[in-house]
Motif scaffolding. Structure first.
Motif, PDB file in Angstrom:
ATOM      1  N   GLY A 172       0.805  -1.222   0.000  1.00 44.76           N
ATOM      2  CA  GLY A 172       0.000   0.000   0.000  1.00 44.76           C
ATOM      3  C   GLY A 172       0.834   1.267   0.000  1.00 44.76           C
ATOM      4  N   GLU A 173       2.130   1.128   0.082  1.00 40.78           N
ATOM      5  CA  GLU A 173       2.979   2.328   0.102  1.00 40.78           C
ATOM      6  C   GLU A 173       3.537   2.630  -1.303  1.00 40.78           C
ATOM      7  N   TYR A 174       3.930   3.891  -1.471  1.00 41.50           N
ATOM      8  CA  TYR A 174       4.513   4.344  -2.736  1.00 41.50           C
ATOM      9  C   TYR A 174       5.861   4.996  -2.451  1.00 41.50           C
ATOM     10  N   ALA A 175       6.744   4.959  -3.432  1.00 40.97           N
ATOM     11  CA  ALA A 175       8.013   5.673  -3.301  1.00 40.97           C
ATOM     12  C   ALA A 175       8.254   6.453  -4.585  1.00 40.97           C
ATOM     13  N   LEU A 202      11.390   8.162  -6.549  1.00 45.48           N
ATOM     14  CA  LEU A 202      12.853   8.260  -6.586  1.00 45.48           C
ATOM     15  C   LEU A 202      13.224   9.381  -7.547  1.00 45.48           C
ATOM     16  N   GLN A 203      13.864  10.387  -7.005  1.00 44.20           N
ATOM     17  CA  GLN A 203      14.311  11.515  -7.837  1.00 44.20           C
ATOM     18  C   GLN A 203      15.446  12.180  -7.073  1.00 44.20           C
ATOM     19  N   GLY A 204      16.551  12.417  -7.736  1.00 41.33           N
ATOM     20  CA  GLY A 204      17.680  13.023  -7.037  1.00 41.33           C
ATOM     21  C   GLY A 204      18.258  12.063  -6.018  1.00 41.33           C
ATOM     22  N   ALA A 205      18.730  12.619  -4.894  1.00 36.92           N
ATOM     23  CA  ALA A 205      19.496  11.810  -3.949  1.00 36.92           C
ATOM     24  C   ALA A 205      18.647  11.129  -2.894  1.00 36.92           C
ATOM     25  N   GLN A 206      17.377  11.568  -2.717  1.00 34.99           N
ATOM     26  CA  GLN A 206      16.619  11.121  -1.551  1.00 34.99           C
ATOM     27  C   GLN A 206      15.259  10.556  -1.968  1.00 34.99           C
ATOM     28  N   PRO A 207      14.984   9.290  -1.688  1.00 40.02           N
ATOM     29  CA  PRO A 207      13.648   8.791  -2.011  1.00 40.02           C
ATOM     30  C   PRO A 207      12.599   9.385  -1.067  1.00 40.02           C
ATOM     31  N   VAL A 208      11.388   9.563  -1.574  1.00 42.41           N
ATOM     32  CA  VAL A 208      10.297  10.087  -0.738  1.00 42.41           C
ATOM     33  C   VAL A 208       9.181   9.033  -0.723  1.00 42.41           C
ATOM     34  N   PHE A 209       8.590   8.846   0.472  1.00 38.83           N
ATOM     35  CA  PHE A 209       7.617   7.758   0.631  1.00 38.83           C
ATOM     36  C   PHE A 209       6.230   8.304   0.959  1.00 38.83           C
ATOM     37  N   TYR A 210       5.208   7.557   0.519  1.00 40.34           N
ATOM     38  CA  TYR A 210       3.820   7.995   0.708  1.00 40.34           C
ATOM     39  C   TYR A 210       2.971   6.798   1.135  1.00 40.34           C
ATOM     40  N   ASP A 211       1.914   7.089   1.904  1.00 39.27           N
ATOM     41  CA  ASP A 211       0.982   6.019   2.259  1.00 39.27           C
ATOM     42  C   ASP A 211      -0.068   5.875   1.153  1.00 39.27           C
ATOM     43  N   ARG A 212      -1.095   5.020   1.395  1.00 38.79           N
ATOM     44  CA  ARG A 212      -2.019   4.750   0.285  1.00 38.79           C
ATOM     45  C   ARG A 212      -2.844   5.968  -0.112  1.00 38.79           C
ATOM     46  N   GLU A 213      -2.994   6.953   0.809  1.00 45.14           N
ATOM     47  CA  GLU A 213      -3.733   8.188   0.459  1.00 45.14           C
ATOM     48  C   GLU A 213      -2.790   9.262  -0.112  1.00 45.14           C
ATOM     49  N   LEU A 214      -1.558   8.919  -0.249  1.00 46.65           N
ATOM     50  CA  LEU A 214      -0.500   9.801  -0.765  1.00 46.65           C
ATOM     51  C   LEU A 214      -0.090  10.899   0.218  1.00 46.65           C
ATOM     52  N   SER A 215      -0.264  10.642   1.515  1.00 44.83           N
ATOM     53  CA  SER A 215       0.344  11.540   2.502  1.00 44.83           C
ATOM     54  C   SER A 215       1.795  11.095   2.651  1.00 44.83           C
ATOM     55  N   GLU A 216       2.697  12.071   2.717  1.00 49.38           N
ATOM     56  CA  GLU A 216       4.116  11.729   2.823  1.00 49.38           C
ATOM     57  C   GLU A 216       4.373  11.046   4.169  1.00 49.38           C
ATOM     58  N   ILE A 217       5.170  10.005   4.190  1.00 50.97           N
ATOM     59  CA  ILE A 217       5.458   9.300   5.444  1.00 50.97           C
ATOM     60  C   ILE A 217       6.973   9.211   5.662  1.00 50.97           C
ATOM     61  N   TYR A 218       7.317   9.082   6.958  1.00 51.12           N
ATOM     62  CA  TYR A 218       8.731   8.888   7.289  1.00 51.12           C
ATOM     63  C   TYR A 218       9.014   7.391   7.322  1.00 51.12           C
ATOM     64  N   LYS A 219      10.078   6.973   6.713  1.00 51.56           N
ATOM     65  CA  LYS A 219      10.448   5.553   6.797  1.00 51.56           C
ATOM     66  C   LYS A 219      11.839   5.423   7.396  1.00 51.56           C
ATOM     67  N   GLU A 220      11.927   4.494   8.321  1.00 52.68           N
ATOM     68  CA  GLU A 220      13.199   4.221   8.996  1.00 52.68           C
ATOM     69  C   GLU A 220      14.205   3.677   7.970  1.00 52.68           C
ATOM     70  N   LYS A 221      15.419   4.197   8.046  1.00 52.56           N
ATOM     71  CA  LYS A 221      16.450   3.681   7.135  1.00 52.56           C
ATOM     72  C   LYS A 221      17.088   2.440   7.761  1.00 52.56           C
ATOM     73  N   LEU A 222      17.219   1.393   6.954  1.00 48.75           N
ATOM     74  CA  LEU A 222      17.852   0.170   7.452  1.00 48.75           C
ATOM     75  C   LEU A 222      19.296   0.158   6.958  1.00 48.75           C
ATOM     76  N   ARG A 223      20.228   0.041   7.913  1.00 49.33           N
ATOM     77  CA  ARG A 223      21.619  -0.123   7.482  1.00 49.33           C
ATOM     78  C   ARG A 223      21.907  -1.606   7.564  1.00 49.33           C
ATOM     79  N   PHE A 224      22.259  -2.206   6.469  1.00 51.41           N
ATOM     80  CA  PHE A 224      22.365  -3.655   6.482  1.00 51.41           C
ATOM     81  C   PHE A 224      23.745  -4.141   6.052  1.00 51.41           C
ATOM     82  N   ASP A 225      24.096  -5.318   6.559  1.00 55.05           N
ATOM     83  CA  ASP A 225      25.346  -5.948   6.146  1.00 55.05           C
ATOM     84  C   ASP A 225      25.112  -6.551   4.768  1.00 55.05           C
TER      85      ASP A 225
END
Ligand code: F6R
Length: 585
Positions: A204-207, A209-232
């Protein structure tokens, strides 16, 4: 199934897309394609076959693009059905199945729109085009609302040549962030080749991608904060290292995989909870598909015989639609090498919704199954690239047997099994000499009793999937109830005998097939059985605790499938019609 990727940033997109697609090829390899946007137009290059067929697409100019490697669901593998698909100003790549595609297509045809492919996916580009006024993201969202089924999609628009819009429902999609660049891919394995920073897109989420920073949205297209995962890095090595095939390399890694086996939980703090649940559990349900289902069957024998806990093993695609009875104190174990198998995920979700504690046995960190489970028991087998599962099966058994021993209050050291596995690999080379008897066979039977029956099922699956020979795994005692009618002088029969108390019984079935002219091949840990003169050939494997013998007896069976596949001129790493990760129903 299928793998999808996207890139936008400071580099030329095409070489990055091709690199990521190559890593995702395990998800499908019927056809491949990329689309790259520049200020003038969007170029699409696609071909039937593997990613190497589109190598020359690396010359496409532009810094934003998407790509796809396909496992055909709707529409034959062909260039016209290969993704990306274009309509109007939009180009899409899709993973999943659009269940209402026929209805939607009719709607589009009534509007005089024409279709080029036979896929369920092309309709997505038509819908986006229909709903587009001047807001790219809104048009994708409106289209997604109309889609039934499962999807992960990445979309380009010629009006926005430096932007990718992504959406998901039911199919995996992860977004990555690098140095002035963004990525999107079906899994973290692909992303980890480029970055260690990711965002996991949920249903149900959207992203955007433009420039350096992805932006995320919920199903109603309100912008949401998403935790960044640093992974091995998910896997450090996916190289053949001088072997002709990944399958052979992966089989040869079985001893080192067993050497590393240590039952642990991710995160580690959950181990106590798991231990508590395991000690109190009154029923175990195991859900899985294919080879993982066979490892579940092997585990059932160990769990019931060593711990006396009633254990039900169920094919995940059946479990999810069967309204299973899940009583209190039921532990559900979902087994999946990839952690992405759609049916296993759905069965695991159902069990969790009904209150079961869910443990996952998986080989892939950060996979969808790991995110769903209450506790993850990692197999740590390393990257398994060949489509036919080998070392991951042995690793699953080591983990599941360790679970049985934990419940029983015993410790087992699987390093001992590593040495046995090495000996077994050495003796298994003899099966190379068996292949002439199998090449022209109309059908092959694998028989055994108890845990040997489970190994027989796995041996048969392996042979089918990479040699394309019809074969069946059968309970040795069951042959005479009908199937024996199919056995004649052209039938190879492989019998597995590792349990002293059942050996004579299985030999009865061997005699029955032999008297109908069958050629018999034995895999056994019992020296007197190996010396049996009735067999065309035998492989003697080391003896170990009887409940655990499939961890060794499967090795010559894997080798038999491998050598037969090669002798028939097949590619054992990439069998026809299959893919490594089955993310559709
Ligand atoms: C056979 C094989 C498949 C998989 C099955 C489940 O060699 O690899 O049968 O075992 O598709 O896959 P996972 O374990 O990823 O859920």
């Amino acid at each position: 199934m299928c793998g999808i990727v996207g890139y936008t940033g400071r580099r030329r997109a095409a070489p990055v897309l091709l690199k990521l697609l190559k890593i995702l090829e395990y998800r499908g390899y019927d056809s491949a394609g990329i689309a790259v946007a520049n200020q003038e137009r969007i170029d699409i290059f696609k071909r039937q076959g593997k990613v190497e067929q589109i190598g020359s697409a690396s010359l496409l100019v532009g810094r934003t693009g998407i790509g796809h490697t396909r496992w055909a669901t709707h529409g034959a593998p062909s260039e016209k059905n290969a993704h990306p698909h274009a309509y109007g100003k939009f180009v899409i790549a899709h993973n999943g199945i659009i269940e209402n595609h026929a209805l939607l297509k009719e709607e589009c045809i009534a509007r005089n729109e024409t279709f080029i492919s036979d896929t369920d996916s092309e309709v997505i580009a038509h819908l986006i085009s229909r709903y587009y006024e001047d807001d790219f993201l809104r048009a994708v969202q409106k289209a997604c609302v109309r889609l039934e089924g499962s999807f992960a999609i990445v979309v380009l628009s010629s009006d926005h040549p430096d932007k990718i819009v992504c959406a998901r429902k039911g199919s995996p999609l992860v977004v990555g962030k690098g140095d002035r660049e963004c990525f999107v891919a079906s899994d973290l394995v692909a992303l980890s080749s480029e970055t260690d920073q990711a965002f996991l897109l949920e249903d149900g989420e959207y992203a955007v991608l433009q420039g350096a920073q992805p932006v995320f949205y919920d199903r109603e297209l309100s912008e949401i904060y998403k935790e960044k995962l640093r992974f091995d890095p998910v896997f450090d090595c996916a190289d053949k290292e001088g072997y002709l095939h990944f399958m052979k390399k992966e089989m040869n890694e079985i001893p080192s995989v067993l050497n590393k086996t240590k039952l642990s939980c991710v995160p580690e703090k959950d181990f106590n909870d798991f231990y508590k649940v395991l000690c109190q559990t009154e029923y175990i349900h195991i859900v899985a598909c294919g080879t993982a289902y066979h490892s579940g069957l092997c585990a059932k024998y160990a769990l019931e015989s060593l711990c006396r806990v009633p254990t039900e093993v169920c094919i995940a695609s059946e479990y999810r639609y069967r309204n299973p009875i899940i009583k209190p104190r039921t532990l559900v174990i979902a087994i999946s090498q990839s952690g992405e198998t759609a049916d296993t995920l759905a069965a695991a979700k159902l069990a969790k919704e009904r209150g079961a504690y869910l443990a996952a046995v998986t080989n892939v960190k950060y996979s969808s199954l790991t995110r769903l489970a209450d506790c993850v028991l990692e197999t740590n087998a390393g990257a398994e690239i060949a489509v036919a599962a080998t070392k991951s099966f042995n690793a699953q058994l080591a983990v599941l047997y360790s679970v049985a021993l934990l419940r029983k209050g015993e410790k087992e050291d699987f390093t001992e099994f590593a040495a046995y596995a090495q000996k077994t690999l050495d003796s298994a080379e003899a099966v190379r000499g068996w292949t002439p008897y199998f090449l022209g066979a109309k059908s092959v039977y694998f028989i055994g009793r108890g845990v040997d029956y489970c190994a027989a099922l796995e041996g048969s699956l392996k042979l089918k999937e990479i040699s394309y020979l019809p074969s069946e795994g059968y309970a040795a005692g069951e042959l005479k109830h009908g199937t024996l009618a199919l056995v004649d002088e052209n039938t190879p029969v492989v019998a597995i005998l590792t349990q002293r108390s059942l050996a004579e019984k299985t030999m009865n079935a061997v005699h029955e097939t032999k008297s109908r002219g069958a050629r018999v091949f034995l895999i056994t840990s019992l020296p007197d059985i190996a010396a049996n003169a009735e067999a065309t050939s035998s492989v003697l494997i080391p003896a170990c605790r009887e409940e655990f013998t499939p961890i060794l007896s499967v090795i010559p069976l894997q080798a038999l499938a491998y050598y037969t596949s090669i002798a028939r001129g097949n590619d054992p790493d990439k069998p026809r019609n299959l893919a490594k990760s089955v993310t559709v129903e």
